[in-house]
Design a protein around this motif. Structure first.
Motif, PDB file in Angstrom:
ATOM      1  N   PRO A  26     -12.312 -44.884 -22.961  1.00  0.00           N
ATOM      2  CA  PRO A  26     -12.638 -43.459 -23.040  1.00  0.00           C
ATOM      3  C   PRO A  26     -12.481 -42.716 -21.720  1.00  0.00           C
ATOM      4  N   ASN A  27     -11.993 -41.501 -21.806  1.00  0.00           N
ATOM      5  CA  ASN A  27     -12.011 -40.596 -20.663  1.00  0.00           C
ATOM      6  C   ASN A  27     -13.329 -39.835 -20.739  1.00  0.00           C
ATOM      7  N   LEU A  28     -14.308 -40.276 -19.978  1.00  0.00           N
ATOM      8  CA  LEU A  28     -15.656 -39.738 -20.089  1.00  0.00           C
ATOM      9  C   LEU A  28     -15.790 -38.339 -19.515  1.00  0.00           C
ATOM     10  N   ALA A  29     -14.708 -37.788 -18.951  1.00  0.00           N
ATOM     11  CA  ALA A  29     -14.736 -36.409 -18.460  1.00  0.00           C
ATOM     12  C   ALA A  29     -14.765 -35.410 -19.611  1.00  0.00           C
ATOM     13  N   TYR A  30     -14.381 -35.847 -20.797  1.00  0.00           N
ATOM     14  CA  TYR A  30     -14.383 -34.982 -21.973  1.00  0.00           C
ATOM     15  C   TYR A  30     -15.643 -35.240 -22.787  1.00  0.00           C
ATOM     16  N   ASP A  31     -16.397 -34.179 -23.050  1.00  0.00           N
ATOM     17  CA  ASP A  31     -17.689 -34.332 -23.716  1.00  0.00           C
ATOM     18  C   ASP A  31     -17.572 -35.003 -25.082  1.00  0.00           C
ATOM     19  N   GLU A  32     -16.570 -34.602 -25.878  1.00  0.00           N
ATOM     20  CA  GLU A  32     -16.451 -35.171 -27.215  1.00  0.00           C
ATOM     21  C   GLU A  32     -16.061 -36.646 -27.168  1.00  0.00           C
ATOM     22  N   ILE A  33     -15.226 -37.006 -26.185  1.00  0.00           N
ATOM     23  CA  ILE A  33     -14.861 -38.414 -26.022  1.00  0.00           C
ATOM     24  C   ILE A  33     -16.081 -39.223 -25.598  1.00  0.00           C
ATOM     25  N   LYS A  34     -16.846 -38.699 -24.652  1.00  0.00           N
ATOM     26  CA  LYS A  34     -18.055 -39.381 -24.186  1.00  0.00           C
ATOM     27  C   LYS A  34     -19.051 -39.554 -25.333  1.00  0.00           C
ATOM     28  N   THR A  35     -19.230 -38.492 -26.108  1.00  0.00           N
ATOM     29  CA  THR A  35     -20.137 -38.564 -27.250  1.00  0.00           C
ATOM     30  C   THR A  35     -19.649 -39.597 -28.264  1.00  0.00           C
ATOM     31  N   GLY A  36     -18.342 -39.615 -28.510  1.00  0.00           N
ATOM     32  CA  GLY A  36     -17.778 -40.576 -29.445  1.00  0.00           C
ATOM     33  C   GLY A  36     -17.935 -42.010 -28.961  1.00  0.00           C
ATOM     34  N   PHE A  37     -17.655 -42.240 -27.687  1.00  0.00           N
ATOM     35  CA  PHE A  37     -17.790 -43.582 -27.106  1.00  0.00           C
ATOM     36  C   PHE A  37     -19.223 -44.082 -27.241  1.00  0.00           C
ATOM     37  N   GLU A  38     -20.168 -43.253 -26.840  1.00  0.00           N
ATOM     38  CA  GLU A  38     -21.573 -43.654 -26.938  1.00  0.00           C
ATOM     39  C   GLU A  38     -21.988 -43.810 -28.398  1.00  0.00           C
ATOM     40  N   GLY A  39     -21.402 -42.984 -29.266  1.00  0.00           N
ATOM     41  CA  GLY A  39     -21.713 -43.085 -30.686  1.00  0.00           C
ATOM     42  C   GLY A  39     -21.270 -44.407 -31.284  1.00  0.00           C
ATOM     43  N   THR A  40     -20.101 -44.891 -30.881  1.00  0.00           N
ATOM     44  CA  THR A  40     -19.631 -46.176 -31.419  1.00  0.00           C
ATOM     45  C   THR A  40     -20.505 -47.332 -30.947  1.00  0.00           C
ATOM     46  N   LEU A  41     -21.003 -47.249 -29.717  1.00  0.00           N
ATOM     47  CA  LEU A  41     -21.908 -48.297 -29.233  1.00  0.00           C
ATOM     48  C   LEU A  41     -23.186 -48.323 -30.065  1.00  0.00           C
ATOM     49  N   SER A  42     -23.729 -47.127 -30.339  1.00  0.00           N
ATOM     50  CA  SER A  42     -24.943 -47.044 -31.156  1.00  0.00           C
ATOM     51  C   SER A  42     -24.671 -47.500 -32.585  1.00  0.00           C
ATOM     52  N   GLN A  43     -23.528 -47.083 -33.126  1.00  0.00           N
ATOM     53  CA  GLN A  43     -23.170 -47.476 -34.485  1.00  0.00           C
ATOM     54  C   GLN A  43     -23.049 -48.994 -34.593  1.00  0.00           C
ATOM     55  N   THR A  44     -22.388 -49.610 -33.614  1.00  0.00           N
ATOM     56  CA  THR A  44     -22.218 -51.067 -33.613  1.00  0.00           C
ATOM     57  C   THR A  44     -23.561 -51.777 -33.555  1.00  0.00           C
ATOM     58  N   ALA A  45     -24.427 -51.319 -32.647  1.00  0.00           N
ATOM     59  CA  ALA A  45     -25.736 -51.960 -32.504  1.00  0.00           C
ATOM     60  C   ALA A  45     -26.553 -51.829 -33.783  1.00  0.00           C
ATOM     61  N   GLU A  46     -26.576 -50.641 -34.359  1.00  0.00           N
ATOM     62  CA  GLU A  46     -27.365 -50.437 -35.573  1.00  0.00           C
ATOM     63  C   GLU A  46     -26.809 -51.243 -36.740  1.00  0.00           C
ATOM     64  N   TRP A  47     -25.480 -51.339 -36.835  1.00  0.00           N
ATOM     65  CA  TRP A  47     -24.872 -52.088 -37.936  1.00  0.00           C
ATOM     66  C   TRP A  47     -25.240 -53.568 -37.840  1.00  0.00           C
ATOM     67  N   PHE A  48     -25.158 -54.110 -36.645  1.00  0.00           N
ATOM     68  CA  PHE A  48     -25.488 -55.527 -36.495  1.00  0.00           C
ATOM     69  C   PHE A  48     -26.986 -55.795 -36.647  1.00  0.00           C
ATOM     70  N   ARG A  49     -27.823 -54.828 -36.267  1.00  0.00           N
ATOM     71  CA  ARG A  49     -29.248 -54.988 -36.535  1.00  0.00           C
ATOM     72  C   ARG A  49     -29.512 -55.123 -38.031  1.00  0.00           C
ATOM     73  N   LYS A  50     -28.822 -54.286 -38.805  1.00  0.00           N
ATOM     74  CA  LYS A  50     -29.020 -54.294 -40.264  1.00  0.00           C
ATOM     75  C   LYS A  50     -28.430 -55.525 -40.934  1.00  0.00           C
ATOM     76  N   THR A  51     -27.297 -55.985 -40.439  1.00  0.00           N
ATOM     77  CA  THR A  51     -26.551 -57.012 -41.175  1.00  0.00           C
ATOM     78  C   THR A  51     -26.638 -58.413 -40.580  1.00  0.00           C
ATOM     79  N   LEU A  52     -27.045 -58.507 -39.325  1.00  0.00           N
ATOM     80  CA  LEU A  52     -27.137 -59.825 -38.691  1.00  0.00           C
ATOM     81  C   LEU A  52     -28.580 -60.194 -38.332  1.00  0.00           C
ATOM     82  N   ALA A  53     -29.315 -59.243 -37.795  1.00  0.00           N
ATOM     83  CA  ALA A  53     -30.651 -59.549 -37.272  1.00  0.00           C
ATOM     84  C   ALA A  53     -31.716 -59.542 -38.352  1.00  0.00           C
TER      85      ALA A  53
END
Length: 274
Positions: A246-273
């Motif tokens: 990600p080019n974190l200088a762009y707000d939407e890219i930064k938001t998207g990057f952080e969003g995928t990290l949160s999405q990944t963590a939440e998905w694995f909490r639900k399906t693995l943990a």
């Protein structure tokens, strides 16, 4: 490599906290977020499948660190390319992100074709059938050596396509696909584990038509024996590669990057943990 954005991006700042070790014959970055190992803390692990830059790009290691810390689990990042990734970090082009994503210019298509021809030997060595077999053997070794109850995989770009192809090997319990590439309808139809999709707004490697087809395949299983949990999240103002370069200088890219990290963590909490 499926589109011009596969060679573009930015290098994240930071120093990886894990170590590189051998798993079978595969160089592997390993990081554990488990501070005090207990029987419960080792119930699941996560495999991170990289883009075409492989382990040489620090981004995958830094993302693995984040996932390990948030989920308090082990994360494994294998060298999918046996030391010869198809792309090198010093050849990565700057992500000249416009105000809004646009269509794929003809010039970019020509440049992509020229790059593939110039590096045809590397691309042949890294064809999906070869990498999938290597990754499957790696995951089998990780599973047997660590006795996890469940294993999940998150794949980025090229690695997203590999994650989908690994499902029929029956070693993964859940997957997250971040702007995947080189997917076919057959490989999507073969997915029979919980699957989260993180989609770019503009993605020539995973087109809107293919994205719609993929969601339709999963939705058609509702109330049927082969139904599996799934979700599709679209990240506004992003292009292919935003979740790992990600080019974190762009707000939407930064938001998207952080969003995928949160999405990944939440998905694995639900399906693995759980």
């Amino acid at each position: 490599m499926s589109c011009s954005d596969c060679v573009r991006g930015s290098i994240l700042d930071g120093t990886p906290s894990g170590t590189v070790k051998m798993v079978g014959c595969v160089d592997t970055y390993f990081v554990s977020g488990v501070s005090e190992p207990t029987p419960r803390s080792k119930t699941f692990g996560v495999i991170l499948l990289t883009d075409a830059f492989g382990l040489e790009l620090v981004n995958s290691k830094l993302i693995a660190d984040k996932i390990a810390n948030v989920l308090a689990c082990d994360v494994w990042v294998p060298d999918l390319f046996d030391g010869q990734p198809t792309l090198k970090p010093d050849g990565m082009e700057a992500q000249l992100m416009p105000d809004h994503p646009g269509p794929w210019p003809l010039w970019d298509k020509f440049r992509l074709f020229a790059r593939i021809v110039w590096n045809i030997r590397l691309f042949y060595r890294a064809r999906p059938s070869v990498v999938t077999a290597r990754a499957a053997e790696f995951i089998k070794n990780v599973y047997e050596q660590n006795k996890y109850n469940k294993l999940g995989a998150v794949g980025y770009c090229f690695g997203g396509g590999i994650a989908a192809r690994l499902v029929p090997f029956k070693t993964l319990d859940s997957i997250v696909l971040c702007h995947p590439s080189a997917l076919t309808v057959a490989s999507i139809e073969a997915i029979d584990v919980p699957t989260a999709w993180a989609c770019a707004e503009q993605d020539m490697a995973f087109s809107k038509a293919m994205r719609s087809k993929a969601e339709a395949i999963f939705a058609a299983r509702k109330d049927k024996a082969d139904f599996v949990p799934y979700e599709f999240v679209d990240y506004k103002g992003t292009v292919h590669g935003f979740a790992c370069r990600p080019n974190l200088a762009y707000d939407e890219i930064k938001t998207g990057f952080e969003g995928t990290l949160s999405q990944t963590a939440e998905w694995f909490r639900k399906t693995l943990a759980s």
